[in-house]
Design a protein around this motif. Structure first.
Motif, PDB file in Angstrom:
ATOM      1  N   GLY A 232       1.145  -1.145  -0.045  1.00 45.78           N
ATOM      2  CA  GLY A 232      -0.363   0.056  -0.013  1.00 45.78           C
ATOM      3  C   GLY A 232       0.765   1.491   0.076  1.00 45.78           C
ATOM      4  O   GLY A 232       0.341   2.301   0.548  1.00 45.78           O
ATOM      5  N   ARG A 233       2.155   1.288  -0.324  1.00 46.49           N
ATOM      6  CA  ARG A 233       2.885   2.546  -0.599  1.00 46.49           C
ATOM      7  C   ARG A 233       3.669   2.546  -2.024  1.00 46.49           C
ATOM      8  O   ARG A 233       3.304   1.380  -2.766  1.00 46.49           O
ATOM      9  N   ALA A 234       4.712   3.321  -1.622  1.00 45.07           N
ATOM     10  CA  ALA A 234       5.511   3.171  -2.965  1.00 45.07           C
ATOM     11  C   ALA A 234       6.691   2.801  -2.620  1.00 45.07           C
ATOM     12  O   ALA A 234       7.044   3.146  -1.473  1.00 45.07           O
ATOM     13  N   PRO A 235       8.129   2.722  -2.935  1.00 46.29           N
ATOM     14  CA  PRO A 235       9.107   2.352  -2.797  1.00 46.29           C
ATOM     15  C   PRO A 235       9.869   3.313  -1.400  1.00 46.29           C
ATOM     16  O   PRO A 235      10.103   4.733  -2.377  1.00 46.29           O
ATOM     17  N   ILE A 236      10.971   2.705  -0.682  1.00 46.99           N
ATOM     18  CA  ILE A 236      11.162   4.059   0.000  1.00 46.99           C
ATOM     19  C   ILE A 236      12.719   4.577  -0.938  1.00 46.99           C
ATOM     20  O   ILE A 236      12.443   5.942  -0.799  1.00 46.99           O
ATOM     21  N   ASP A 237      13.469   3.559  -1.575  1.00 47.81           N
ATOM     22  CA  ASP A 237      14.614   4.072  -2.985  1.00 47.81           C
ATOM     23  C   ASP A 237      14.947   3.005  -3.484  1.00 47.81           C
ATOM     24  O   ASP A 237      14.681   2.200  -3.422  1.00 47.81           O
ATOM     25  N   LEU A 238      15.713   3.375  -4.373  1.00 50.76           N
ATOM     26  CA  LEU A 238      16.553   3.145  -5.115  1.00 50.76           C
ATOM     27  C   LEU A 238      17.222   1.452  -4.628  1.00 50.76           C
ATOM     28  O   LEU A 238      16.608   0.319  -5.457  1.00 50.76           O
TER      29      LEU A 238
END
Length: 286
Positions: A104-110
């Motif tokens: 339910g969210r976007a990834p934090i970082d690469l």
């Protein structure tokens, strides 16, 4: 806590709808509503035909043999899911959609995206799905009995501002679809954004600027632009760019454009864009 007015951000329905949870003694109608909610979340708001549904996992869930979490796992590992969001998608697009659908969210970082790419390379698709559903985060937020839901617009779900704004790249309102309702389709949306770790403008889905999508190859830094004495350069994102209309036919149409403009030229550029029929999606310093 939600950032900003939920209605303007397009997340009011998320904000006003409580989590859907299985409880002991749930009626047949209640079980069916949970099944539909799982399909809706895990399949990114896509329409599911009757012939595409998963009768065996559904039956097991209704008989109490599967928890909500295990039913989510069954849907996410199904051919229905993999054919839409894995085998036909670019690698990082599949990963960013897994975050949307399962956490339910976007990834934090690469680095977080690379970690899942490594699992795919070394262990395969099903192991990668397990890595989301068996995570401490999933267990803490949803447990065994709560249907996953979009939560990346809330402060407690985000570790930084980039992750928050990237959520709105993945979800443009409660009715947005992961594929058919998104201009990106099966192409990655977050690659350059997580690499550069730069927040993007959050545009209301009801505005003309909401159709803006970053053109390929457009830099988010002031490359080759002469800044003013104050050293300030602004990035102008323009959508619905249309030239003066002649006999109801546009002279030219470029759906998305990006301009890097020194501060002392900002007003002049603003007027030029509007004279040519463009809609400014955002103006941000770079």
């Amino acid at each position: 806590m939600v950032f900003g007015p939920a209605s303007r951000l397009g997340v009011s329905l998320f904000d006003e709808t409580p989590p859907i949870e299985w409880v002991p003694g749930l009626s047949a109608e209640g079980a069916e509503s949970i099944i539909k909610a799982v399909y809706r979340q895990v399949l990114g708001n896509a329409y599911v035909m009757e012939s595409e549904r998963l009768p065996v996992p559904e039956s097991q869930f209704k008989r109490g043999q599967l928890s909500v979490r295990e039913f989510v796992r069954a849907v996410a590992k199904s051919d229905l899911y993999s054919s839409r969001f894995f085998s036909s998608c670019a690698r990082y697009r599949a990963t960013e959609l897994n975050f949307r659908h399962l956490l339910g969210r976007a990834p934090i970082d690469l680095e977080e995206m690379r970690a899942h790419s490594t699992i795919l390379d070394t262990q395969g698709f099903e192991a990668d799905i397990d890595s989301y559903i068996d995570s401490d985060e999933y267990q803490t937020k949803f447990g065994e009995n709560i249907v996953p839901y979009i939560r990346g617009y809330k402060t407690e779900a985000c570790q930084n501002m980039v992750q928050f704004t990237n959520t709105f790249q993945l979800v443009r309102g409660a009715s947005s679809s992961s594929l058919k309702g998104d201009l990106a389709g099966k192409s990655p949306k977050l690659n350059s954004l997580v690499i550069q770790s730069t927040p993007t403008a959050v545009v209301s889905p009801g505005s003309a600027g909401s159709t803006f999508r970053n053109p390929p190859g457009s830099s988010r830094s002031a490359v080759g632009v002469a800044a003013s004495e104050g050293g300030k350069v602004y990035r102008i994102e323009v959508t619905s760019y249309r030239g003066n209309v002649v006999n109801r036919v546009s002279r030219f149409r470029r759906s998305n454009q990006v301009y890097l403009v020194p501060f002392d030229k900002l007003s002049q550029e603003y007027q030029r864009i509007h004279q040519q029929g463009g809609t400014i999606a955002s103006i941000t310093p770079v």
